[in-house]
Design a protein around this motif. Sequence first.
Motif, PDB file in Angstrom:
ATOM      1  N   ALA A  26       0.896  -1.193  -0.073  1.00 31.60           N
ATOM      2  CA  ALA A  26       0.068  -0.037  -0.068  1.00 31.60           C
ATOM      3  C   ALA A  26       0.873   1.116   0.012  1.00 31.60           C
ATOM      4  N   LEU A  27       1.993   1.110   0.738  1.00 37.27           N
ATOM      5  CA  LEU A  27       2.978   2.362   0.824  1.00 37.27           C
ATOM      6  C   LEU A  27       3.413   2.476  -0.572  1.00 37.27           C
ATOM      7  N   ALA A  28       3.756   1.474  -1.123  1.00 34.53           N
ATOM      8  CA  ALA A  28       4.268   1.483  -2.625  1.00 34.53           C
ATOM      9  C   ALA A  28       3.419   2.179  -3.498  1.00 34.53           C
ATOM     10  N   GLY A  29       2.264   1.777  -3.307  1.00 25.86           N
ATOM     11  CA  GLY A  29       0.793   2.346  -4.087  1.00 25.86           C
ATOM     12  C   GLY A  29       0.927   4.018  -3.742  1.00 25.86           C
ATOM     13  N   LEU A  30       0.899   4.004  -2.701  1.00 29.58           N
ATOM     14  CA  LEU A  30       0.921   5.874  -2.293  1.00 29.58           C
ATOM     15  C   LEU A  30       2.006   6.517  -3.104  1.00 29.58           C
ATOM     16  N   THR A  31       3.395   5.975  -3.031  1.00 30.93           N
ATOM     17  CA  THR A  31       4.633   6.591  -3.516  1.00 30.93           C
ATOM     18  C   THR A  31       4.059   6.749  -5.195  1.00 30.93           C
ATOM     19  N   ASP A  32       3.610   5.840  -5.711  1.00 28.37           N
ATOM     20  CA  ASP A  32       3.375   5.799  -7.132  1.00 28.37           C
ATOM     21  C   ASP A  32       2.328   6.828  -7.420  1.00 28.37           C
ATOM     22  N   TRP A  33       1.374   6.914  -6.632  1.00 26.42           N
ATOM     23  CA  TRP A  33       0.457   8.385  -6.908  1.00 26.42           C
ATOM     24  C   TRP A  33       1.149   9.724  -6.543  1.00 26.42           C
ATOM     25  N   LEU A  34       1.968   9.512  -5.498  1.00 25.94           N
ATOM     26  CA  LEU A  34       2.627  10.844  -5.038  1.00 25.94           C
ATOM     27  C   LEU A  34       3.759  11.149  -6.051  1.00 25.94           C
ATOM     28  N   ASP A  35       4.670  10.327  -6.662  1.00 26.05           N
ATOM     29  CA  ASP A  35       5.588  10.808  -7.777  1.00 26.05           C
ATOM     30  C   ASP A  35       4.858  11.274  -9.048  1.00 26.05           C
ATOM     31  N   GLY A  36       3.774  10.575  -9.236  1.00 26.06           N
ATOM     32  CA  GLY A  36       3.044  11.199 -10.697  1.00 26.06           C
ATOM     33  C   GLY A  36       2.513  12.525 -10.271  1.00 26.06           C
ATOM     34  N   TYR A  37       1.797  12.692  -9.067  1.00 27.35           N
ATOM     35  CA  TYR A  37       1.266  13.850  -8.792  1.00 27.35           C
ATOM     36  C   TYR A  37       2.334  15.123  -8.654  1.00 27.35           C
ATOM     37  N   LEU A  38       3.444  14.674  -8.087  1.00 29.84           N
ATOM     38  CA  LEU A  38       4.703  15.818  -7.936  1.00 29.84           C
ATOM     39  C   LEU A  38       5.165  16.083  -9.161  1.00 29.84           C
ATOM     40  N   ALA A  39       5.497  15.000 -10.034  1.00 26.98           N
ATOM     41  CA  ALA A  39       5.970  15.265 -11.478  1.00 26.98           C
ATOM     42  C   ALA A  39       5.251  16.148 -12.134  1.00 26.98           C
ATOM     43  N   ARG A  40       3.886  15.865 -12.204  1.00 29.34           N
ATOM     44  CA  ARG A  40       3.113  16.955 -12.952  1.00 29.34           C
ATOM     45  C   ARG A  40       3.007  18.000 -12.261  1.00 29.34           C
ATOM     46  N   ARG A  41       2.711  18.310 -11.216  1.00 28.79           N
ATOM     47  CA  ARG A  41       2.686  19.618 -10.428  1.00 28.79           C
ATOM     48  C   ARG A  41       3.852  20.554 -10.366  1.00 28.79           C
ATOM     49  N   LEU A  42       5.053  19.917 -10.138  1.00 28.64           N
ATOM     50  CA  LEU A  42       6.262  20.637 -10.243  1.00 28.64           C
ATOM     51  C   LEU A  42       6.800  20.397 -11.756  1.00 28.64           C
ATOM     52  N   GLU A  43       6.122  20.125 -12.632  1.00 28.64           N
ATOM     53  CA  GLU A  43       6.363  20.266 -14.428  1.00 28.64           C
ATOM     54  C   GLU A  43       7.947  19.663 -14.342  1.00 28.64           C
ATOM     55  N   VAL A  44       8.203  18.562 -13.705  1.00 30.70           N
ATOM     56  CA  VAL A  44       9.540  17.781 -13.801  1.00 30.70           C
ATOM     57  C   VAL A  44       9.570  16.493 -14.422  1.00 30.70           C
ATOM     58  N   THR A  45       8.537  16.444 -15.207  1.00 25.50           N
ATOM     59  CA  THR A  45       8.465  14.879 -15.844  1.00 25.50           C
ATOM     60  C   THR A  45       9.779  14.874 -16.797  1.00 25.50           C
ATOM     61  N   SER A  46      10.187  13.476 -17.032  1.00 24.22           N
ATOM     62  CA  SER A  46      11.424  13.279 -17.694  1.00 24.22           C
ATOM     63  C   SER A  46      11.190  12.076 -18.518  1.00 24.22           C
ATOM     64  N   PRO A  47      11.941  11.732 -19.475  1.00 25.75           N
ATOM     65  CA  PRO A  47      11.682  10.622 -20.204  1.00 25.75           C
ATOM     66  C   PRO A  47      12.281   9.065 -19.340  1.00 25.75           C
ATOM     67  N   PHE A  48      13.270   9.576 -18.356  1.00 24.27           N
ATOM     68  CA  PHE A  48      13.836   8.544 -17.559  1.00 24.27           C
ATOM     69  C   PHE A  48      12.665   8.163 -16.694  1.00 24.27           C
ATOM     70  N   GLY A  49      12.093   9.145 -16.028  1.00 21.45           N
ATOM     71  CA  GLY A  49      10.932   8.962 -15.019  1.00 21.45           C
ATOM     72  C   GLY A  49       9.737   8.175 -15.537  1.00 21.45           C
ATOM     73  N   ALA A  50       9.446   8.748 -16.997  1.00 23.02           N
ATOM     74  CA  ALA A  50       8.361   7.704 -17.773  1.00 23.02           C
ATOM     75  C   ALA A  50       8.607   6.435 -17.925  1.00 23.02           C
ATOM     76  N   PHE A  51       9.969   6.185 -18.192  1.00 25.84           N
ATOM     77  CA  PHE A  51      10.292   4.889 -18.291  1.00 25.84           C
ATOM     78  C   PHE A  51      10.470   3.945 -17.147  1.00 25.84           C
ATOM     79  N   LEU A  52      10.795   4.609 -15.936  1.00 25.04           N
ATOM     80  CA  LEU A  52      11.083   4.042 -14.522  1.00 25.04           C
ATOM     81  C   LEU A  52       9.629   3.461 -13.655  1.00 25.04           C
ATOM     82  N   ASP A  53       8.786   4.637 -13.985  1.00 25.77           N
ATOM     83  CA  ASP A  53       7.572   4.539 -13.058  1.00 25.77           C
ATOM     84  C   ASP A  53       7.135   3.298 -13.300  1.00 25.77           C
ATOM     85  N   PRO A  54       6.475   2.704 -14.708  1.00 25.07           N
ATOM     86  CA  PRO A  54       5.791   1.585 -14.807  1.00 25.07           C
ATOM     87  C   PRO A  54       6.803   0.543 -14.755  1.00 25.07           C
TER      88      PRO A  54
END
Length: 183
Positions: free
Chosen positions: A41-69
């Motif tokens: 469940a904690l991992a699921g929370l970090t999944d939601w949070l990292d996506g939220y922060l990346a969009r909110r802070l506008e810090v998406t990256s190709p590496f992050g888009a690869f690593l997240d899934p």
Amino acid sequence: MLRKLPTWLTWSRIALIPLMVVLFYALPTPWGGIIAALIFALAGLTDWLDGYLARRLEVTSPFGAFLDPVADKLIVAAALVLVVDTSTALGISIAAIVIIGREIAISALREWMAEVGKRARVAVSSVGKVKTSAQMVSIFLLLWAVPLGPLPVFLIGEWLLYLAAVLTLVSMVQYMLAARRVA
């Protein structure tokens, strides 16, 4: 430092996998499953949070888009292996194989589609989102396994896993049909 937080959260999900596995086996029953479920469940929370922060802070990256899934697939596969290892239900094993097999097939399909410049054709569908929700809740419940009063947690998790497996097949067919149009 804040700009790197989404990527670090994704890495933390990967780092939680060995902790989840070790505690699942090291702690006495039922505590190993309960703690593994909480880590999941904690991992699921970090999944939601990292996506939220990346969009909110506008810090998406190709590496992050690869690593997240990749992180998502690794923790789901590890958790499913734990569930299969402790269950004697053939249906759970089959559902886990369907889910893990589909993830491998769709990852390969997305890679191929990216090579031919048609990655958008295999974007996440609404069926895929419902499948993911059912899958995540089911895995949590199957790891937890202990009834909560009259609530049969494991049985609910098992039926949700079957639903997730069916939706997995439906979404895979959708992806394959979309890819077929390109091929």
